[in-house]
Design an enzyme around this catalytic site. Sequence first.
Site, PDB file in Angstrom:
ATOM      1  N   ARG A  78       0.855  -1.191   0.000  1.00  0.00           N
ATOM      2  CA  ARG A  78       0.000   0.000   0.000  1.00  0.00           C
ATOM      3  C   ARG A  78       0.886   1.234   0.000  1.00  0.00           C
ATOM      4  O   ARG A  78       1.891   1.264   0.714  1.00  0.00           O
ATOM      5  CB  ARG A  78      -0.865   0.064   1.276  1.00  0.00           C
ATOM      6  CG  ARG A  78      -1.897  -0.997   1.406  1.00  0.00           C
ATOM      7  CD  ARG A  78      -3.092  -0.788   0.528  1.00  0.00           C
ATOM      8  NE  ARG A  78      -3.779   0.482   0.719  1.00  0.00           N
ATOM      9  CZ  ARG A  78      -4.711   0.942  -0.108  1.00  0.00           C
ATOM     10  NH1 ARG A  78      -5.049   0.259  -1.185  1.00  0.00           N
ATOM     11  NH2 ARG A  78      -5.305   2.087   0.129  1.00  0.00           N
TER      12      ARG A  78
ATOM     13  N   HIS B  57      12.806  -2.915  -1.134  1.00  0.00           N
ATOM     14  CA  HIS B  57      12.215  -2.884  -2.475  1.00  0.00           C
ATOM     15  C   HIS B  57      13.018  -3.818  -3.384  1.00  0.00           C
ATOM     16  O   HIS B  57      14.255  -3.791  -3.363  1.00  0.00           O
ATOM     17  CB  HIS B  57      12.227  -1.451  -3.021  1.00  0.00           C
ATOM     18  CG  HIS B  57      11.565  -1.342  -4.354  1.00  0.00           C
ATOM     19  ND1 HIS B  57      10.184  -1.341  -4.509  1.00  0.00           N
ATOM     20  CD2 HIS B  57      12.083  -1.274  -5.601  1.00  0.00           C
ATOM     21  CE1 HIS B  57       9.895  -1.269  -5.787  1.00  0.00           C
ATOM     22  NE2 HIS B  57      11.019  -1.223  -6.472  1.00  0.00           N
TER      23      HIS B  57
ATOM     24  N   GLU C  27       7.754  10.596  -1.606  1.00  0.00           N
ATOM     25  CA  GLU C  27       7.665  10.105  -2.988  1.00  0.00           C
ATOM     26  C   GLU C  27       7.896   8.586  -2.974  1.00  0.00           C
ATOM     27  O   GLU C  27       8.842   8.106  -2.327  1.00  0.00           O
ATOM     28  CB  GLU C  27       8.733  10.790  -3.856  1.00  0.00           C
ATOM     29  CG  GLU C  27       8.474  10.642  -5.337  1.00  0.00           C
ATOM     30  CD  GLU C  27       9.657  11.142  -6.157  1.00  0.00           C
ATOM     31  OE1 GLU C  27      10.023  10.468  -7.122  1.00  0.00           O
ATOM     32  OE2 GLU C  27      10.211  12.197  -5.787  1.00  0.00           O
TER      33      GLU C  27
HETATM   34  C1  GAR Z   1       9.598  -8.698  -1.493  1.00  0.00           C
HETATM   35  O1  GAR Z   1      10.293  -9.003  -2.665  1.00  0.00           O
HETATM   36  C2  GAR Z   1       9.649  -7.204  -1.230  1.00  0.00           C
HETATM   37  O2  GAR Z   1      10.858  -6.618  -1.575  1.00  0.00           O
HETATM   38  C3  GAR Z   1       8.542  -6.709  -2.127  1.00  0.00           C
HETATM   39  O3  GAR Z   1       7.514  -7.655  -1.985  1.00  0.00           O
HETATM   40  C4  GAR Z   1       8.088  -8.929  -1.680  1.00  0.00           C
HETATM   41  C5  GAR Z   1       7.443  -9.428  -0.417  1.00  0.00           C
HETATM   42  O4  GAR Z   1       7.859 -10.740  -0.137  1.00  0.00           O
HETATM   43  N1  GAR Z   1       8.116  -5.397  -1.750  1.00  0.00           N
HETATM   44  C6  GAR Z   1       7.630  -4.520  -2.615  1.00  0.00           C
HETATM   45  O5  GAR Z   1       7.479  -4.741  -3.791  1.00  0.00           O
HETATM   46  C7  GAR Z   1       7.250  -3.183  -1.976  1.00  0.00           C
HETATM   47  N2  GAR Z   1       7.008  -2.217  -2.971  1.00  0.00           N
HETATM   48  P1  GAR Z   1       7.653 -11.330   1.315  1.00  0.00           P
HETATM   49  O6  GAR Z   1       6.199 -11.081   1.699  1.00  0.00           O
HETATM   50  O7  GAR Z   1       7.935 -12.796   1.140  1.00  0.00           O
HETATM   51  O8  GAR Z   1       8.610 -10.653   2.236  1.00  0.00           O
END
Ligand code: GAR
Length: 196
Positions: free
Chosen positions: A93, A111, A145
């Site tokens: 979110r 990220h 941002e």
């Molecule tokens: C991870 O790769 C994290 O970096 C990414 O979602 C995945 C969650 O995996 N986050 C984003 O894209 C945030 N914008 P997880 O639930 O197994 O930790």
Amino acid sequence: MTKIPLAVLISGNGSNLQALIDASAAADFPAQIVLVISNQPDAYGLTRAKEAGIPTAFISHKDFITREAFDRALSDMIEAYGGEIICLAGFMRVLSEWFVKRYEGRLLNIHPSLLPKFKGVDTHARALEAGETEAGCTVHWVATEVDSGDILAQARVPVLAGDTAQTLAARVLKEEHRIYPEVLKQVCADRLANRQ
Ligand code: GAR
């Protein structure tokens, strides 16, 4: 040992949460997870937290008319549990300016790209599409941002012939699980040191 109370926000599988749970089990880790909040009721990360004996909360963004109203509910919960540092760990979110300002200098995100490249979603598919030869992940302070803010650490992995978004994601995730606890440890150790 004094530990910084940590709140972790998730939306899904929670493998990064697991890495933080595992790291914080060490006696000398300077943070303790006091609360895990998910905006998705079936996030597997909630199960991971429960199994580790960590309090959990589910707050649905769908129950709030505005982004800020949802964020204020998140904040109320974080305050109730005394969360001081907030880790976003796959929390899908966008947070309001109100929330980001409230937790400025206390809000971390991971990220799955080498920021500033590939902000937003579908980072691995876009990296492959762009013909990148390396990919990676970034831990950064959250700024208003999206996917910007000062970078604390990055890890790089090669893009291999035949990679799909899934195989690349798995390679990057391994690095996420390594650098997120490392950065958190440093941030919390610094915070504790500055208190004395
Ligand atoms: C991870 O790769 C994290 O970096 C990414 O979602 C995945 C969650 O995996 N986050 C984003 O894209 C945030 N914008 P997880 O639930 O197994 O930790």
